[in-house]
Motif scaffolding. Structure first.
Motif, PDB file in Angstrom:
ATOM      1  N   TRP A 129      34.686  42.508  43.638  1.00 21.11           N
ATOM      2  CA  TRP A 129      33.430  41.090  43.868  1.00 21.11           C
ATOM      3  C   TRP A 129      33.128  41.132  45.095  1.00 21.11           C
ATOM      4  O   TRP A 129      32.018  39.459  45.129  1.00 21.11           O
ATOM      5  CB  TRP A 129      35.624  40.268  44.253  1.00 21.11           C
ATOM      6  CG  TRP A 129      36.650  39.743  43.359  1.00 21.11           C
ATOM      7  CD1 TRP A 129      35.877  40.016  42.071  1.00 21.11           C
ATOM      8  CD2 TRP A 129      37.595  38.772  43.243  1.00 21.11           C
ATOM      9  NE1 TRP A 129      37.048  39.425  41.041  1.00 21.11           N
ATOM     10  CE2 TRP A 129      38.011  38.929  42.103  1.00 21.11           C
ATOM     11  CE3 TRP A 129      38.482  39.485  44.232  1.00 21.11           C
ATOM     12  CZ2 TRP A 129      39.353  38.876  41.554  1.00 21.11           C
ATOM     13  CZ3 TRP A 129      39.336  38.874  43.899  1.00 21.11           C
ATOM     14  CH2 TRP A 129      40.317  38.550  42.517  1.00 21.11           C
ATOM     15  N   ALA A 130      33.160  41.318  46.011  1.00 19.74           N
ATOM     16  CA  ALA A 130      32.058  41.969  47.446  1.00 19.74           C
ATOM     17  C   ALA A 130      31.053  41.624  47.292  1.00 19.74           C
ATOM     18  O   ALA A 130      30.617  40.603  47.629  1.00 19.74           O
ATOM     19  CB  ALA A 130      32.322  43.302  48.167  1.00 19.74           C
ATOM     20  N   SER A 131      30.632  42.535  45.789  1.00 21.69           N
ATOM     21  CA  SER A 131      28.558  41.267  45.529  1.00 21.69           C
ATOM     22  C   SER A 131      28.343  40.241  45.310  1.00 21.69           C
ATOM     23  O   SER A 131      27.868  39.430  45.835  1.00 21.69           O
ATOM     24  CB  SER A 131      28.141  42.322  44.354  1.00 21.69           C
ATOM     25  OG  SER A 131      28.184  43.394  45.093  1.00 21.69           O
ATOM     26  N   PRO A 132      28.969  39.535  43.697  1.00 25.97           N
ATOM     27  CA  PRO A 132      29.291  38.406  43.431  1.00 25.97           C
ATOM     28  C   PRO A 132      29.587  37.510  44.246  1.00 25.97           C
ATOM     29  O   PRO A 132      29.377  35.882  44.210  1.00 25.97           O
ATOM     30  CB  PRO A 132      29.452  38.218  42.091  1.00 25.97           C
ATOM     31  CG  PRO A 132      30.632  39.595  42.362  1.00 25.97           C
ATOM     32  CD  PRO A 132      30.121  40.188  43.548  1.00 25.97           C
ATOM     33  N   LEU A 133      30.951  37.424  45.268  1.00 21.22           N
ATOM     34  CA  LEU A 133      31.387  36.614  45.785  1.00 21.22           C
ATOM     35  C   LEU A 133      31.256  37.001  47.483  1.00 21.22           C
ATOM     36  O   LEU A 133      32.504  36.942  48.186  1.00 21.22           O
ATOM     37  CB  LEU A 133      32.884  36.224  45.443  1.00 21.22           C
ATOM     38  CG  LEU A 133      33.166  36.113  43.691  1.00 21.22           C
ATOM     39  CD1 LEU A 133      34.279  35.962  43.237  1.00 21.22           C
ATOM     40  CD2 LEU A 133      32.389  34.070  43.776  1.00 21.22           C
ATOM     41  N   PRO A 134      30.525  37.049  48.235  1.00 26.97           N
ATOM     42  CA  PRO A 134      30.121  37.807  49.383  1.00 26.97           C
ATOM     43  C   PRO A 134      30.692  36.258  50.633  1.00 26.97           C
ATOM     44  O   PRO A 134      31.457  37.352  51.846  1.00 26.97           O
ATOM     45  CB  PRO A 134      29.048  38.116  49.815  1.00 26.97           C
ATOM     46  CG  PRO A 134      28.283  37.012  49.080  1.00 26.97           C
ATOM     47  CD  PRO A 134      29.155  36.447  47.823  1.00 26.97           C
ATOM     48  N   GLN A 135      30.984  35.959  50.152  1.00 27.12           N
ATOM     49  CA  GLN A 135      31.278  34.776  50.625  1.00 27.12           C
ATOM     50  C   GLN A 135      32.970  34.030  51.148  1.00 27.12           C
ATOM     51  O   GLN A 135      33.641  33.957  52.307  1.00 27.12           O
ATOM     52  CB  GLN A 135      31.365  33.374  50.690  1.00 27.12           C
ATOM     53  CG  GLN A 135      29.892  32.858  49.836  1.00 27.12           C
ATOM     54  CD  GLN A 135      29.638  33.111  48.538  1.00 27.12           C
ATOM     55  OE1 GLN A 135      29.966  34.390  47.863  1.00 27.12           O
ATOM     56  NE2 GLN A 135      29.292  32.030  47.945  1.00 27.12           N
ATOM     57  N   VAL A 136      33.624  34.918  50.531  1.00 26.93           N
ATOM     58  CA  VAL A 136      35.521  35.264  51.065  1.00 26.93           C
ATOM     59  C   VAL A 136      35.463  36.246  50.844  1.00 26.93           C
ATOM     60  O   VAL A 136      34.887  37.544  50.917  1.00 26.93           O
ATOM     61  CB  VAL A 136      35.527  34.691  49.279  1.00 26.93           C
ATOM     62  CG1 VAL A 136      36.909  34.274  49.445  1.00 26.93           C
ATOM     63  CG2 VAL A 136      35.203  33.393  48.870  1.00 26.93           C
ATOM     64  N   HIS A 137      36.554  36.407  51.706  1.00 29.34           N
ATOM     65  CA  HIS A 137      36.787  37.807  52.888  1.00 29.34           C
ATOM     66  C   HIS A 137      38.220  37.914  52.266  1.00 29.34           C
ATOM     67  O   HIS A 137      38.832  36.573  52.223  1.00 29.34           O
ATOM     68  CB  HIS A 137      36.334  38.004  54.126  1.00 29.34           C
ATOM     69  CG  HIS A 137      35.268  37.945  54.498  1.00 29.34           C
ATOM     70  ND1 HIS A 137      34.226  36.837  54.152  1.00 29.34           N
ATOM     71  CD2 HIS A 137      34.780  39.363  54.893  1.00 29.34           C
ATOM     72  CE1 HIS A 137      33.195  38.110  54.723  1.00 29.34           C
ATOM     73  NE2 HIS A 137      33.694  39.223  54.956  1.00 29.34           N
ATOM     74  N   PHE A 138      39.055  38.399  52.786  1.00 28.55           N
ATOM     75  CA  PHE A 138      40.631  38.026  51.980  1.00 28.55           C
ATOM     76  C   PHE A 138      41.612  39.217  52.745  1.00 28.55           C
ATOM     77  O   PHE A 138      40.750  40.305  54.020  1.00 28.55           O
ATOM     78  CB  PHE A 138      40.619  39.120  50.696  1.00 28.55           C
ATOM     79  CG  PHE A 138      39.961  38.143  49.105  1.00 28.55           C
ATOM     80  CD1 PHE A 138      40.192  37.613  48.898  1.00 28.55           C
ATOM     81  CD2 PHE A 138      38.753  38.981  49.175  1.00 28.55           C
ATOM     82  CE1 PHE A 138      39.250  36.925  47.442  1.00 28.55           C
ATOM     83  CE2 PHE A 138      37.958  37.832  48.028  1.00 28.55           C
ATOM     84  CZ  PHE A 138      38.609  37.149  47.546  1.00 28.55           C
ATOM     85  N   CYS A 139      43.011  38.619  52.745  1.00 30.96           N
ATOM     86  CA  CYS A 139      43.970  39.652  52.664  1.00 30.96           C
ATOM     87  C   CYS A 139      44.680  40.481  52.016  1.00 30.96           C
ATOM     88  O   CYS A 139      45.505  39.265  51.444  1.00 30.96           O
ATOM     89  CB  CYS A 139      44.992  38.762  54.138  1.00 30.96           C
ATOM     90  SG  CYS A 139      46.877  39.558  54.185  1.00 30.96           S
ATOM     91  N   PRO A 140      44.479  40.834  51.388  1.00 27.29           N
ATOM     92  CA  PRO A 140      45.572  41.474  50.106  1.00 27.29           C
ATOM     93  C   PRO A 140      46.713  42.204  50.748  1.00 27.29           C
ATOM     94  O   PRO A 140      46.843  42.274  51.854  1.00 27.29           O
ATOM     95  CB  PRO A 140      44.404  42.535  49.798  1.00 27.29           C
ATOM     96  CG  PRO A 140      43.826  43.379  50.772  1.00 27.29           C
ATOM     97  CD  PRO A 140      43.701  42.092  51.815  1.00 27.29           C
ATOM     98  N   THR A 141      47.443  41.499  49.643  1.00 30.31           N
ATOM     99  CA  THR A 141      48.979  41.766  49.832  1.00 30.31           C
ATOM    100  C   THR A 141      49.778  42.036  48.337  1.00 30.31           C
ATOM    101  O   THR A 141      49.383  41.374  47.696  1.00 30.31           O
ATOM    102  CB  THR A 141      49.312  40.575  50.530  1.00 30.31           C
ATOM    103  OG1 THR A 141      48.806  40.116  51.786  1.00 30.31           O
ATOM    104  CG2 THR A 141      50.911  40.551  50.945  1.00 30.31           C
ATOM    105  N   GLY A 142      50.638  43.113  48.983  1.00 28.68           N
ATOM    106  CA  GLY A 142      51.383  43.084  47.399  1.00 28.68           C
ATOM    107  C   GLY A 142      51.418  44.646  47.211  1.00 28.68           C
ATOM    108  O   GLY A 142      50.553  44.605  46.881  1.00 28.68           O
TER     109      GLY A 142
END
Length: 214
Positions: free
Chosen positions: A151-164
């Motif tokens: 997702w990093a290239s097509p959606l560079p505007q979004v940053h995540f906190c992955p959980t689970g």
């Protein structure tokens, strides 16, 4: 409060430490010493999930008594949850996914929301509403670090906190990604340490987590 202001608050919270502990608490009396142990170990942002009857009182106690703690609420599913958490003193809210009613309530609330997403379409829909910071949940079952990397290239505007499904061992794989600010994890406050009031043990787990890097 504007969406932009709430996004800045969420970003600041997610940048405090590499891990946000995801806490399931059964005994309100454990809330304050647990939170003090986490803060002492370098983990100030704490997500208390609404999975037990003690959760809101625990949030209230931490907010009132633990210096340096930024207490948030997790497992937010409704407008009622959001309002109750704000009244209890939560500083941020986290949801496993989203619904139209929850997003409408978040628009009207001063409590910043970290909404959950598990697909590119969900990420895009949340981005359209101004959510640049999102929870990737359930991280490991949904595709793990490989999906977030894609997702990093097509959606560079979004940053995540992955959980689970993330652990101390697997966390660096996520933290090294350019679109990950921190991870969420339940391993910092295991049920046995909470039950046995092992605050030194929780502080040590927090120290290990705060030392993580990608």
């Amino acid at each position: 409060m504007s969406m932009e202001h709430k996004q800045r608050q969420i970003e600041a919270t997610l940048r405090l430490a590499p891990v946000v502990p995801v806490v399931v608490i059964d005994d309100v009396k454990a809330a304050v010493p647990m939170a003090r142990a986490l803060v002492a170990g370098g983990i100030p942002a704490i997500e208390v999930t609404l999975r037990t009857a003690a959760a809101l009182e625990a949030i209230r106690a931490i907010a009132a008594e633990v210096e340096g703690a930024i207490v948030g609420v997790g497992t937010v599913l409704s407008a009622k949850d959001l309002h109750a958490a704000e009244q209890a003193g939560a500083r941020f809210a986290v949801s496993p996914g989203v619904s139209p009613h929850l997003l409408a309530a978040a628009d009207d609330s001063n409590l910043p929301l970290l909404p959950g997403a598990a697909t590119a379409s969900e990420v895009m829909a949340l981005l359209e509403r101004g959510y640049r910071f999102q929870k990737f949940f359930p991280a490991v079952p949904a595709g793990g670090a490989k999906l977030l990397s894609a997702w990093a290239s097509p959606l560079p505007q979004v940053h995540f906190c992955p959980t689970g499904g993330i652990s101390l061992i697997s966390a660096p794989e996520f933290l090294m990604l350019p679109n990950v600010l921190c991870v969420g994890g339940s391993w910092l406050t295991p049920a046995d340490k909470l039950k046995n009031a092992d605050w030194e043990g929780i502080e040590q787990l927090a120290r290990e987590a705060s030392a993580l890097c990608g």
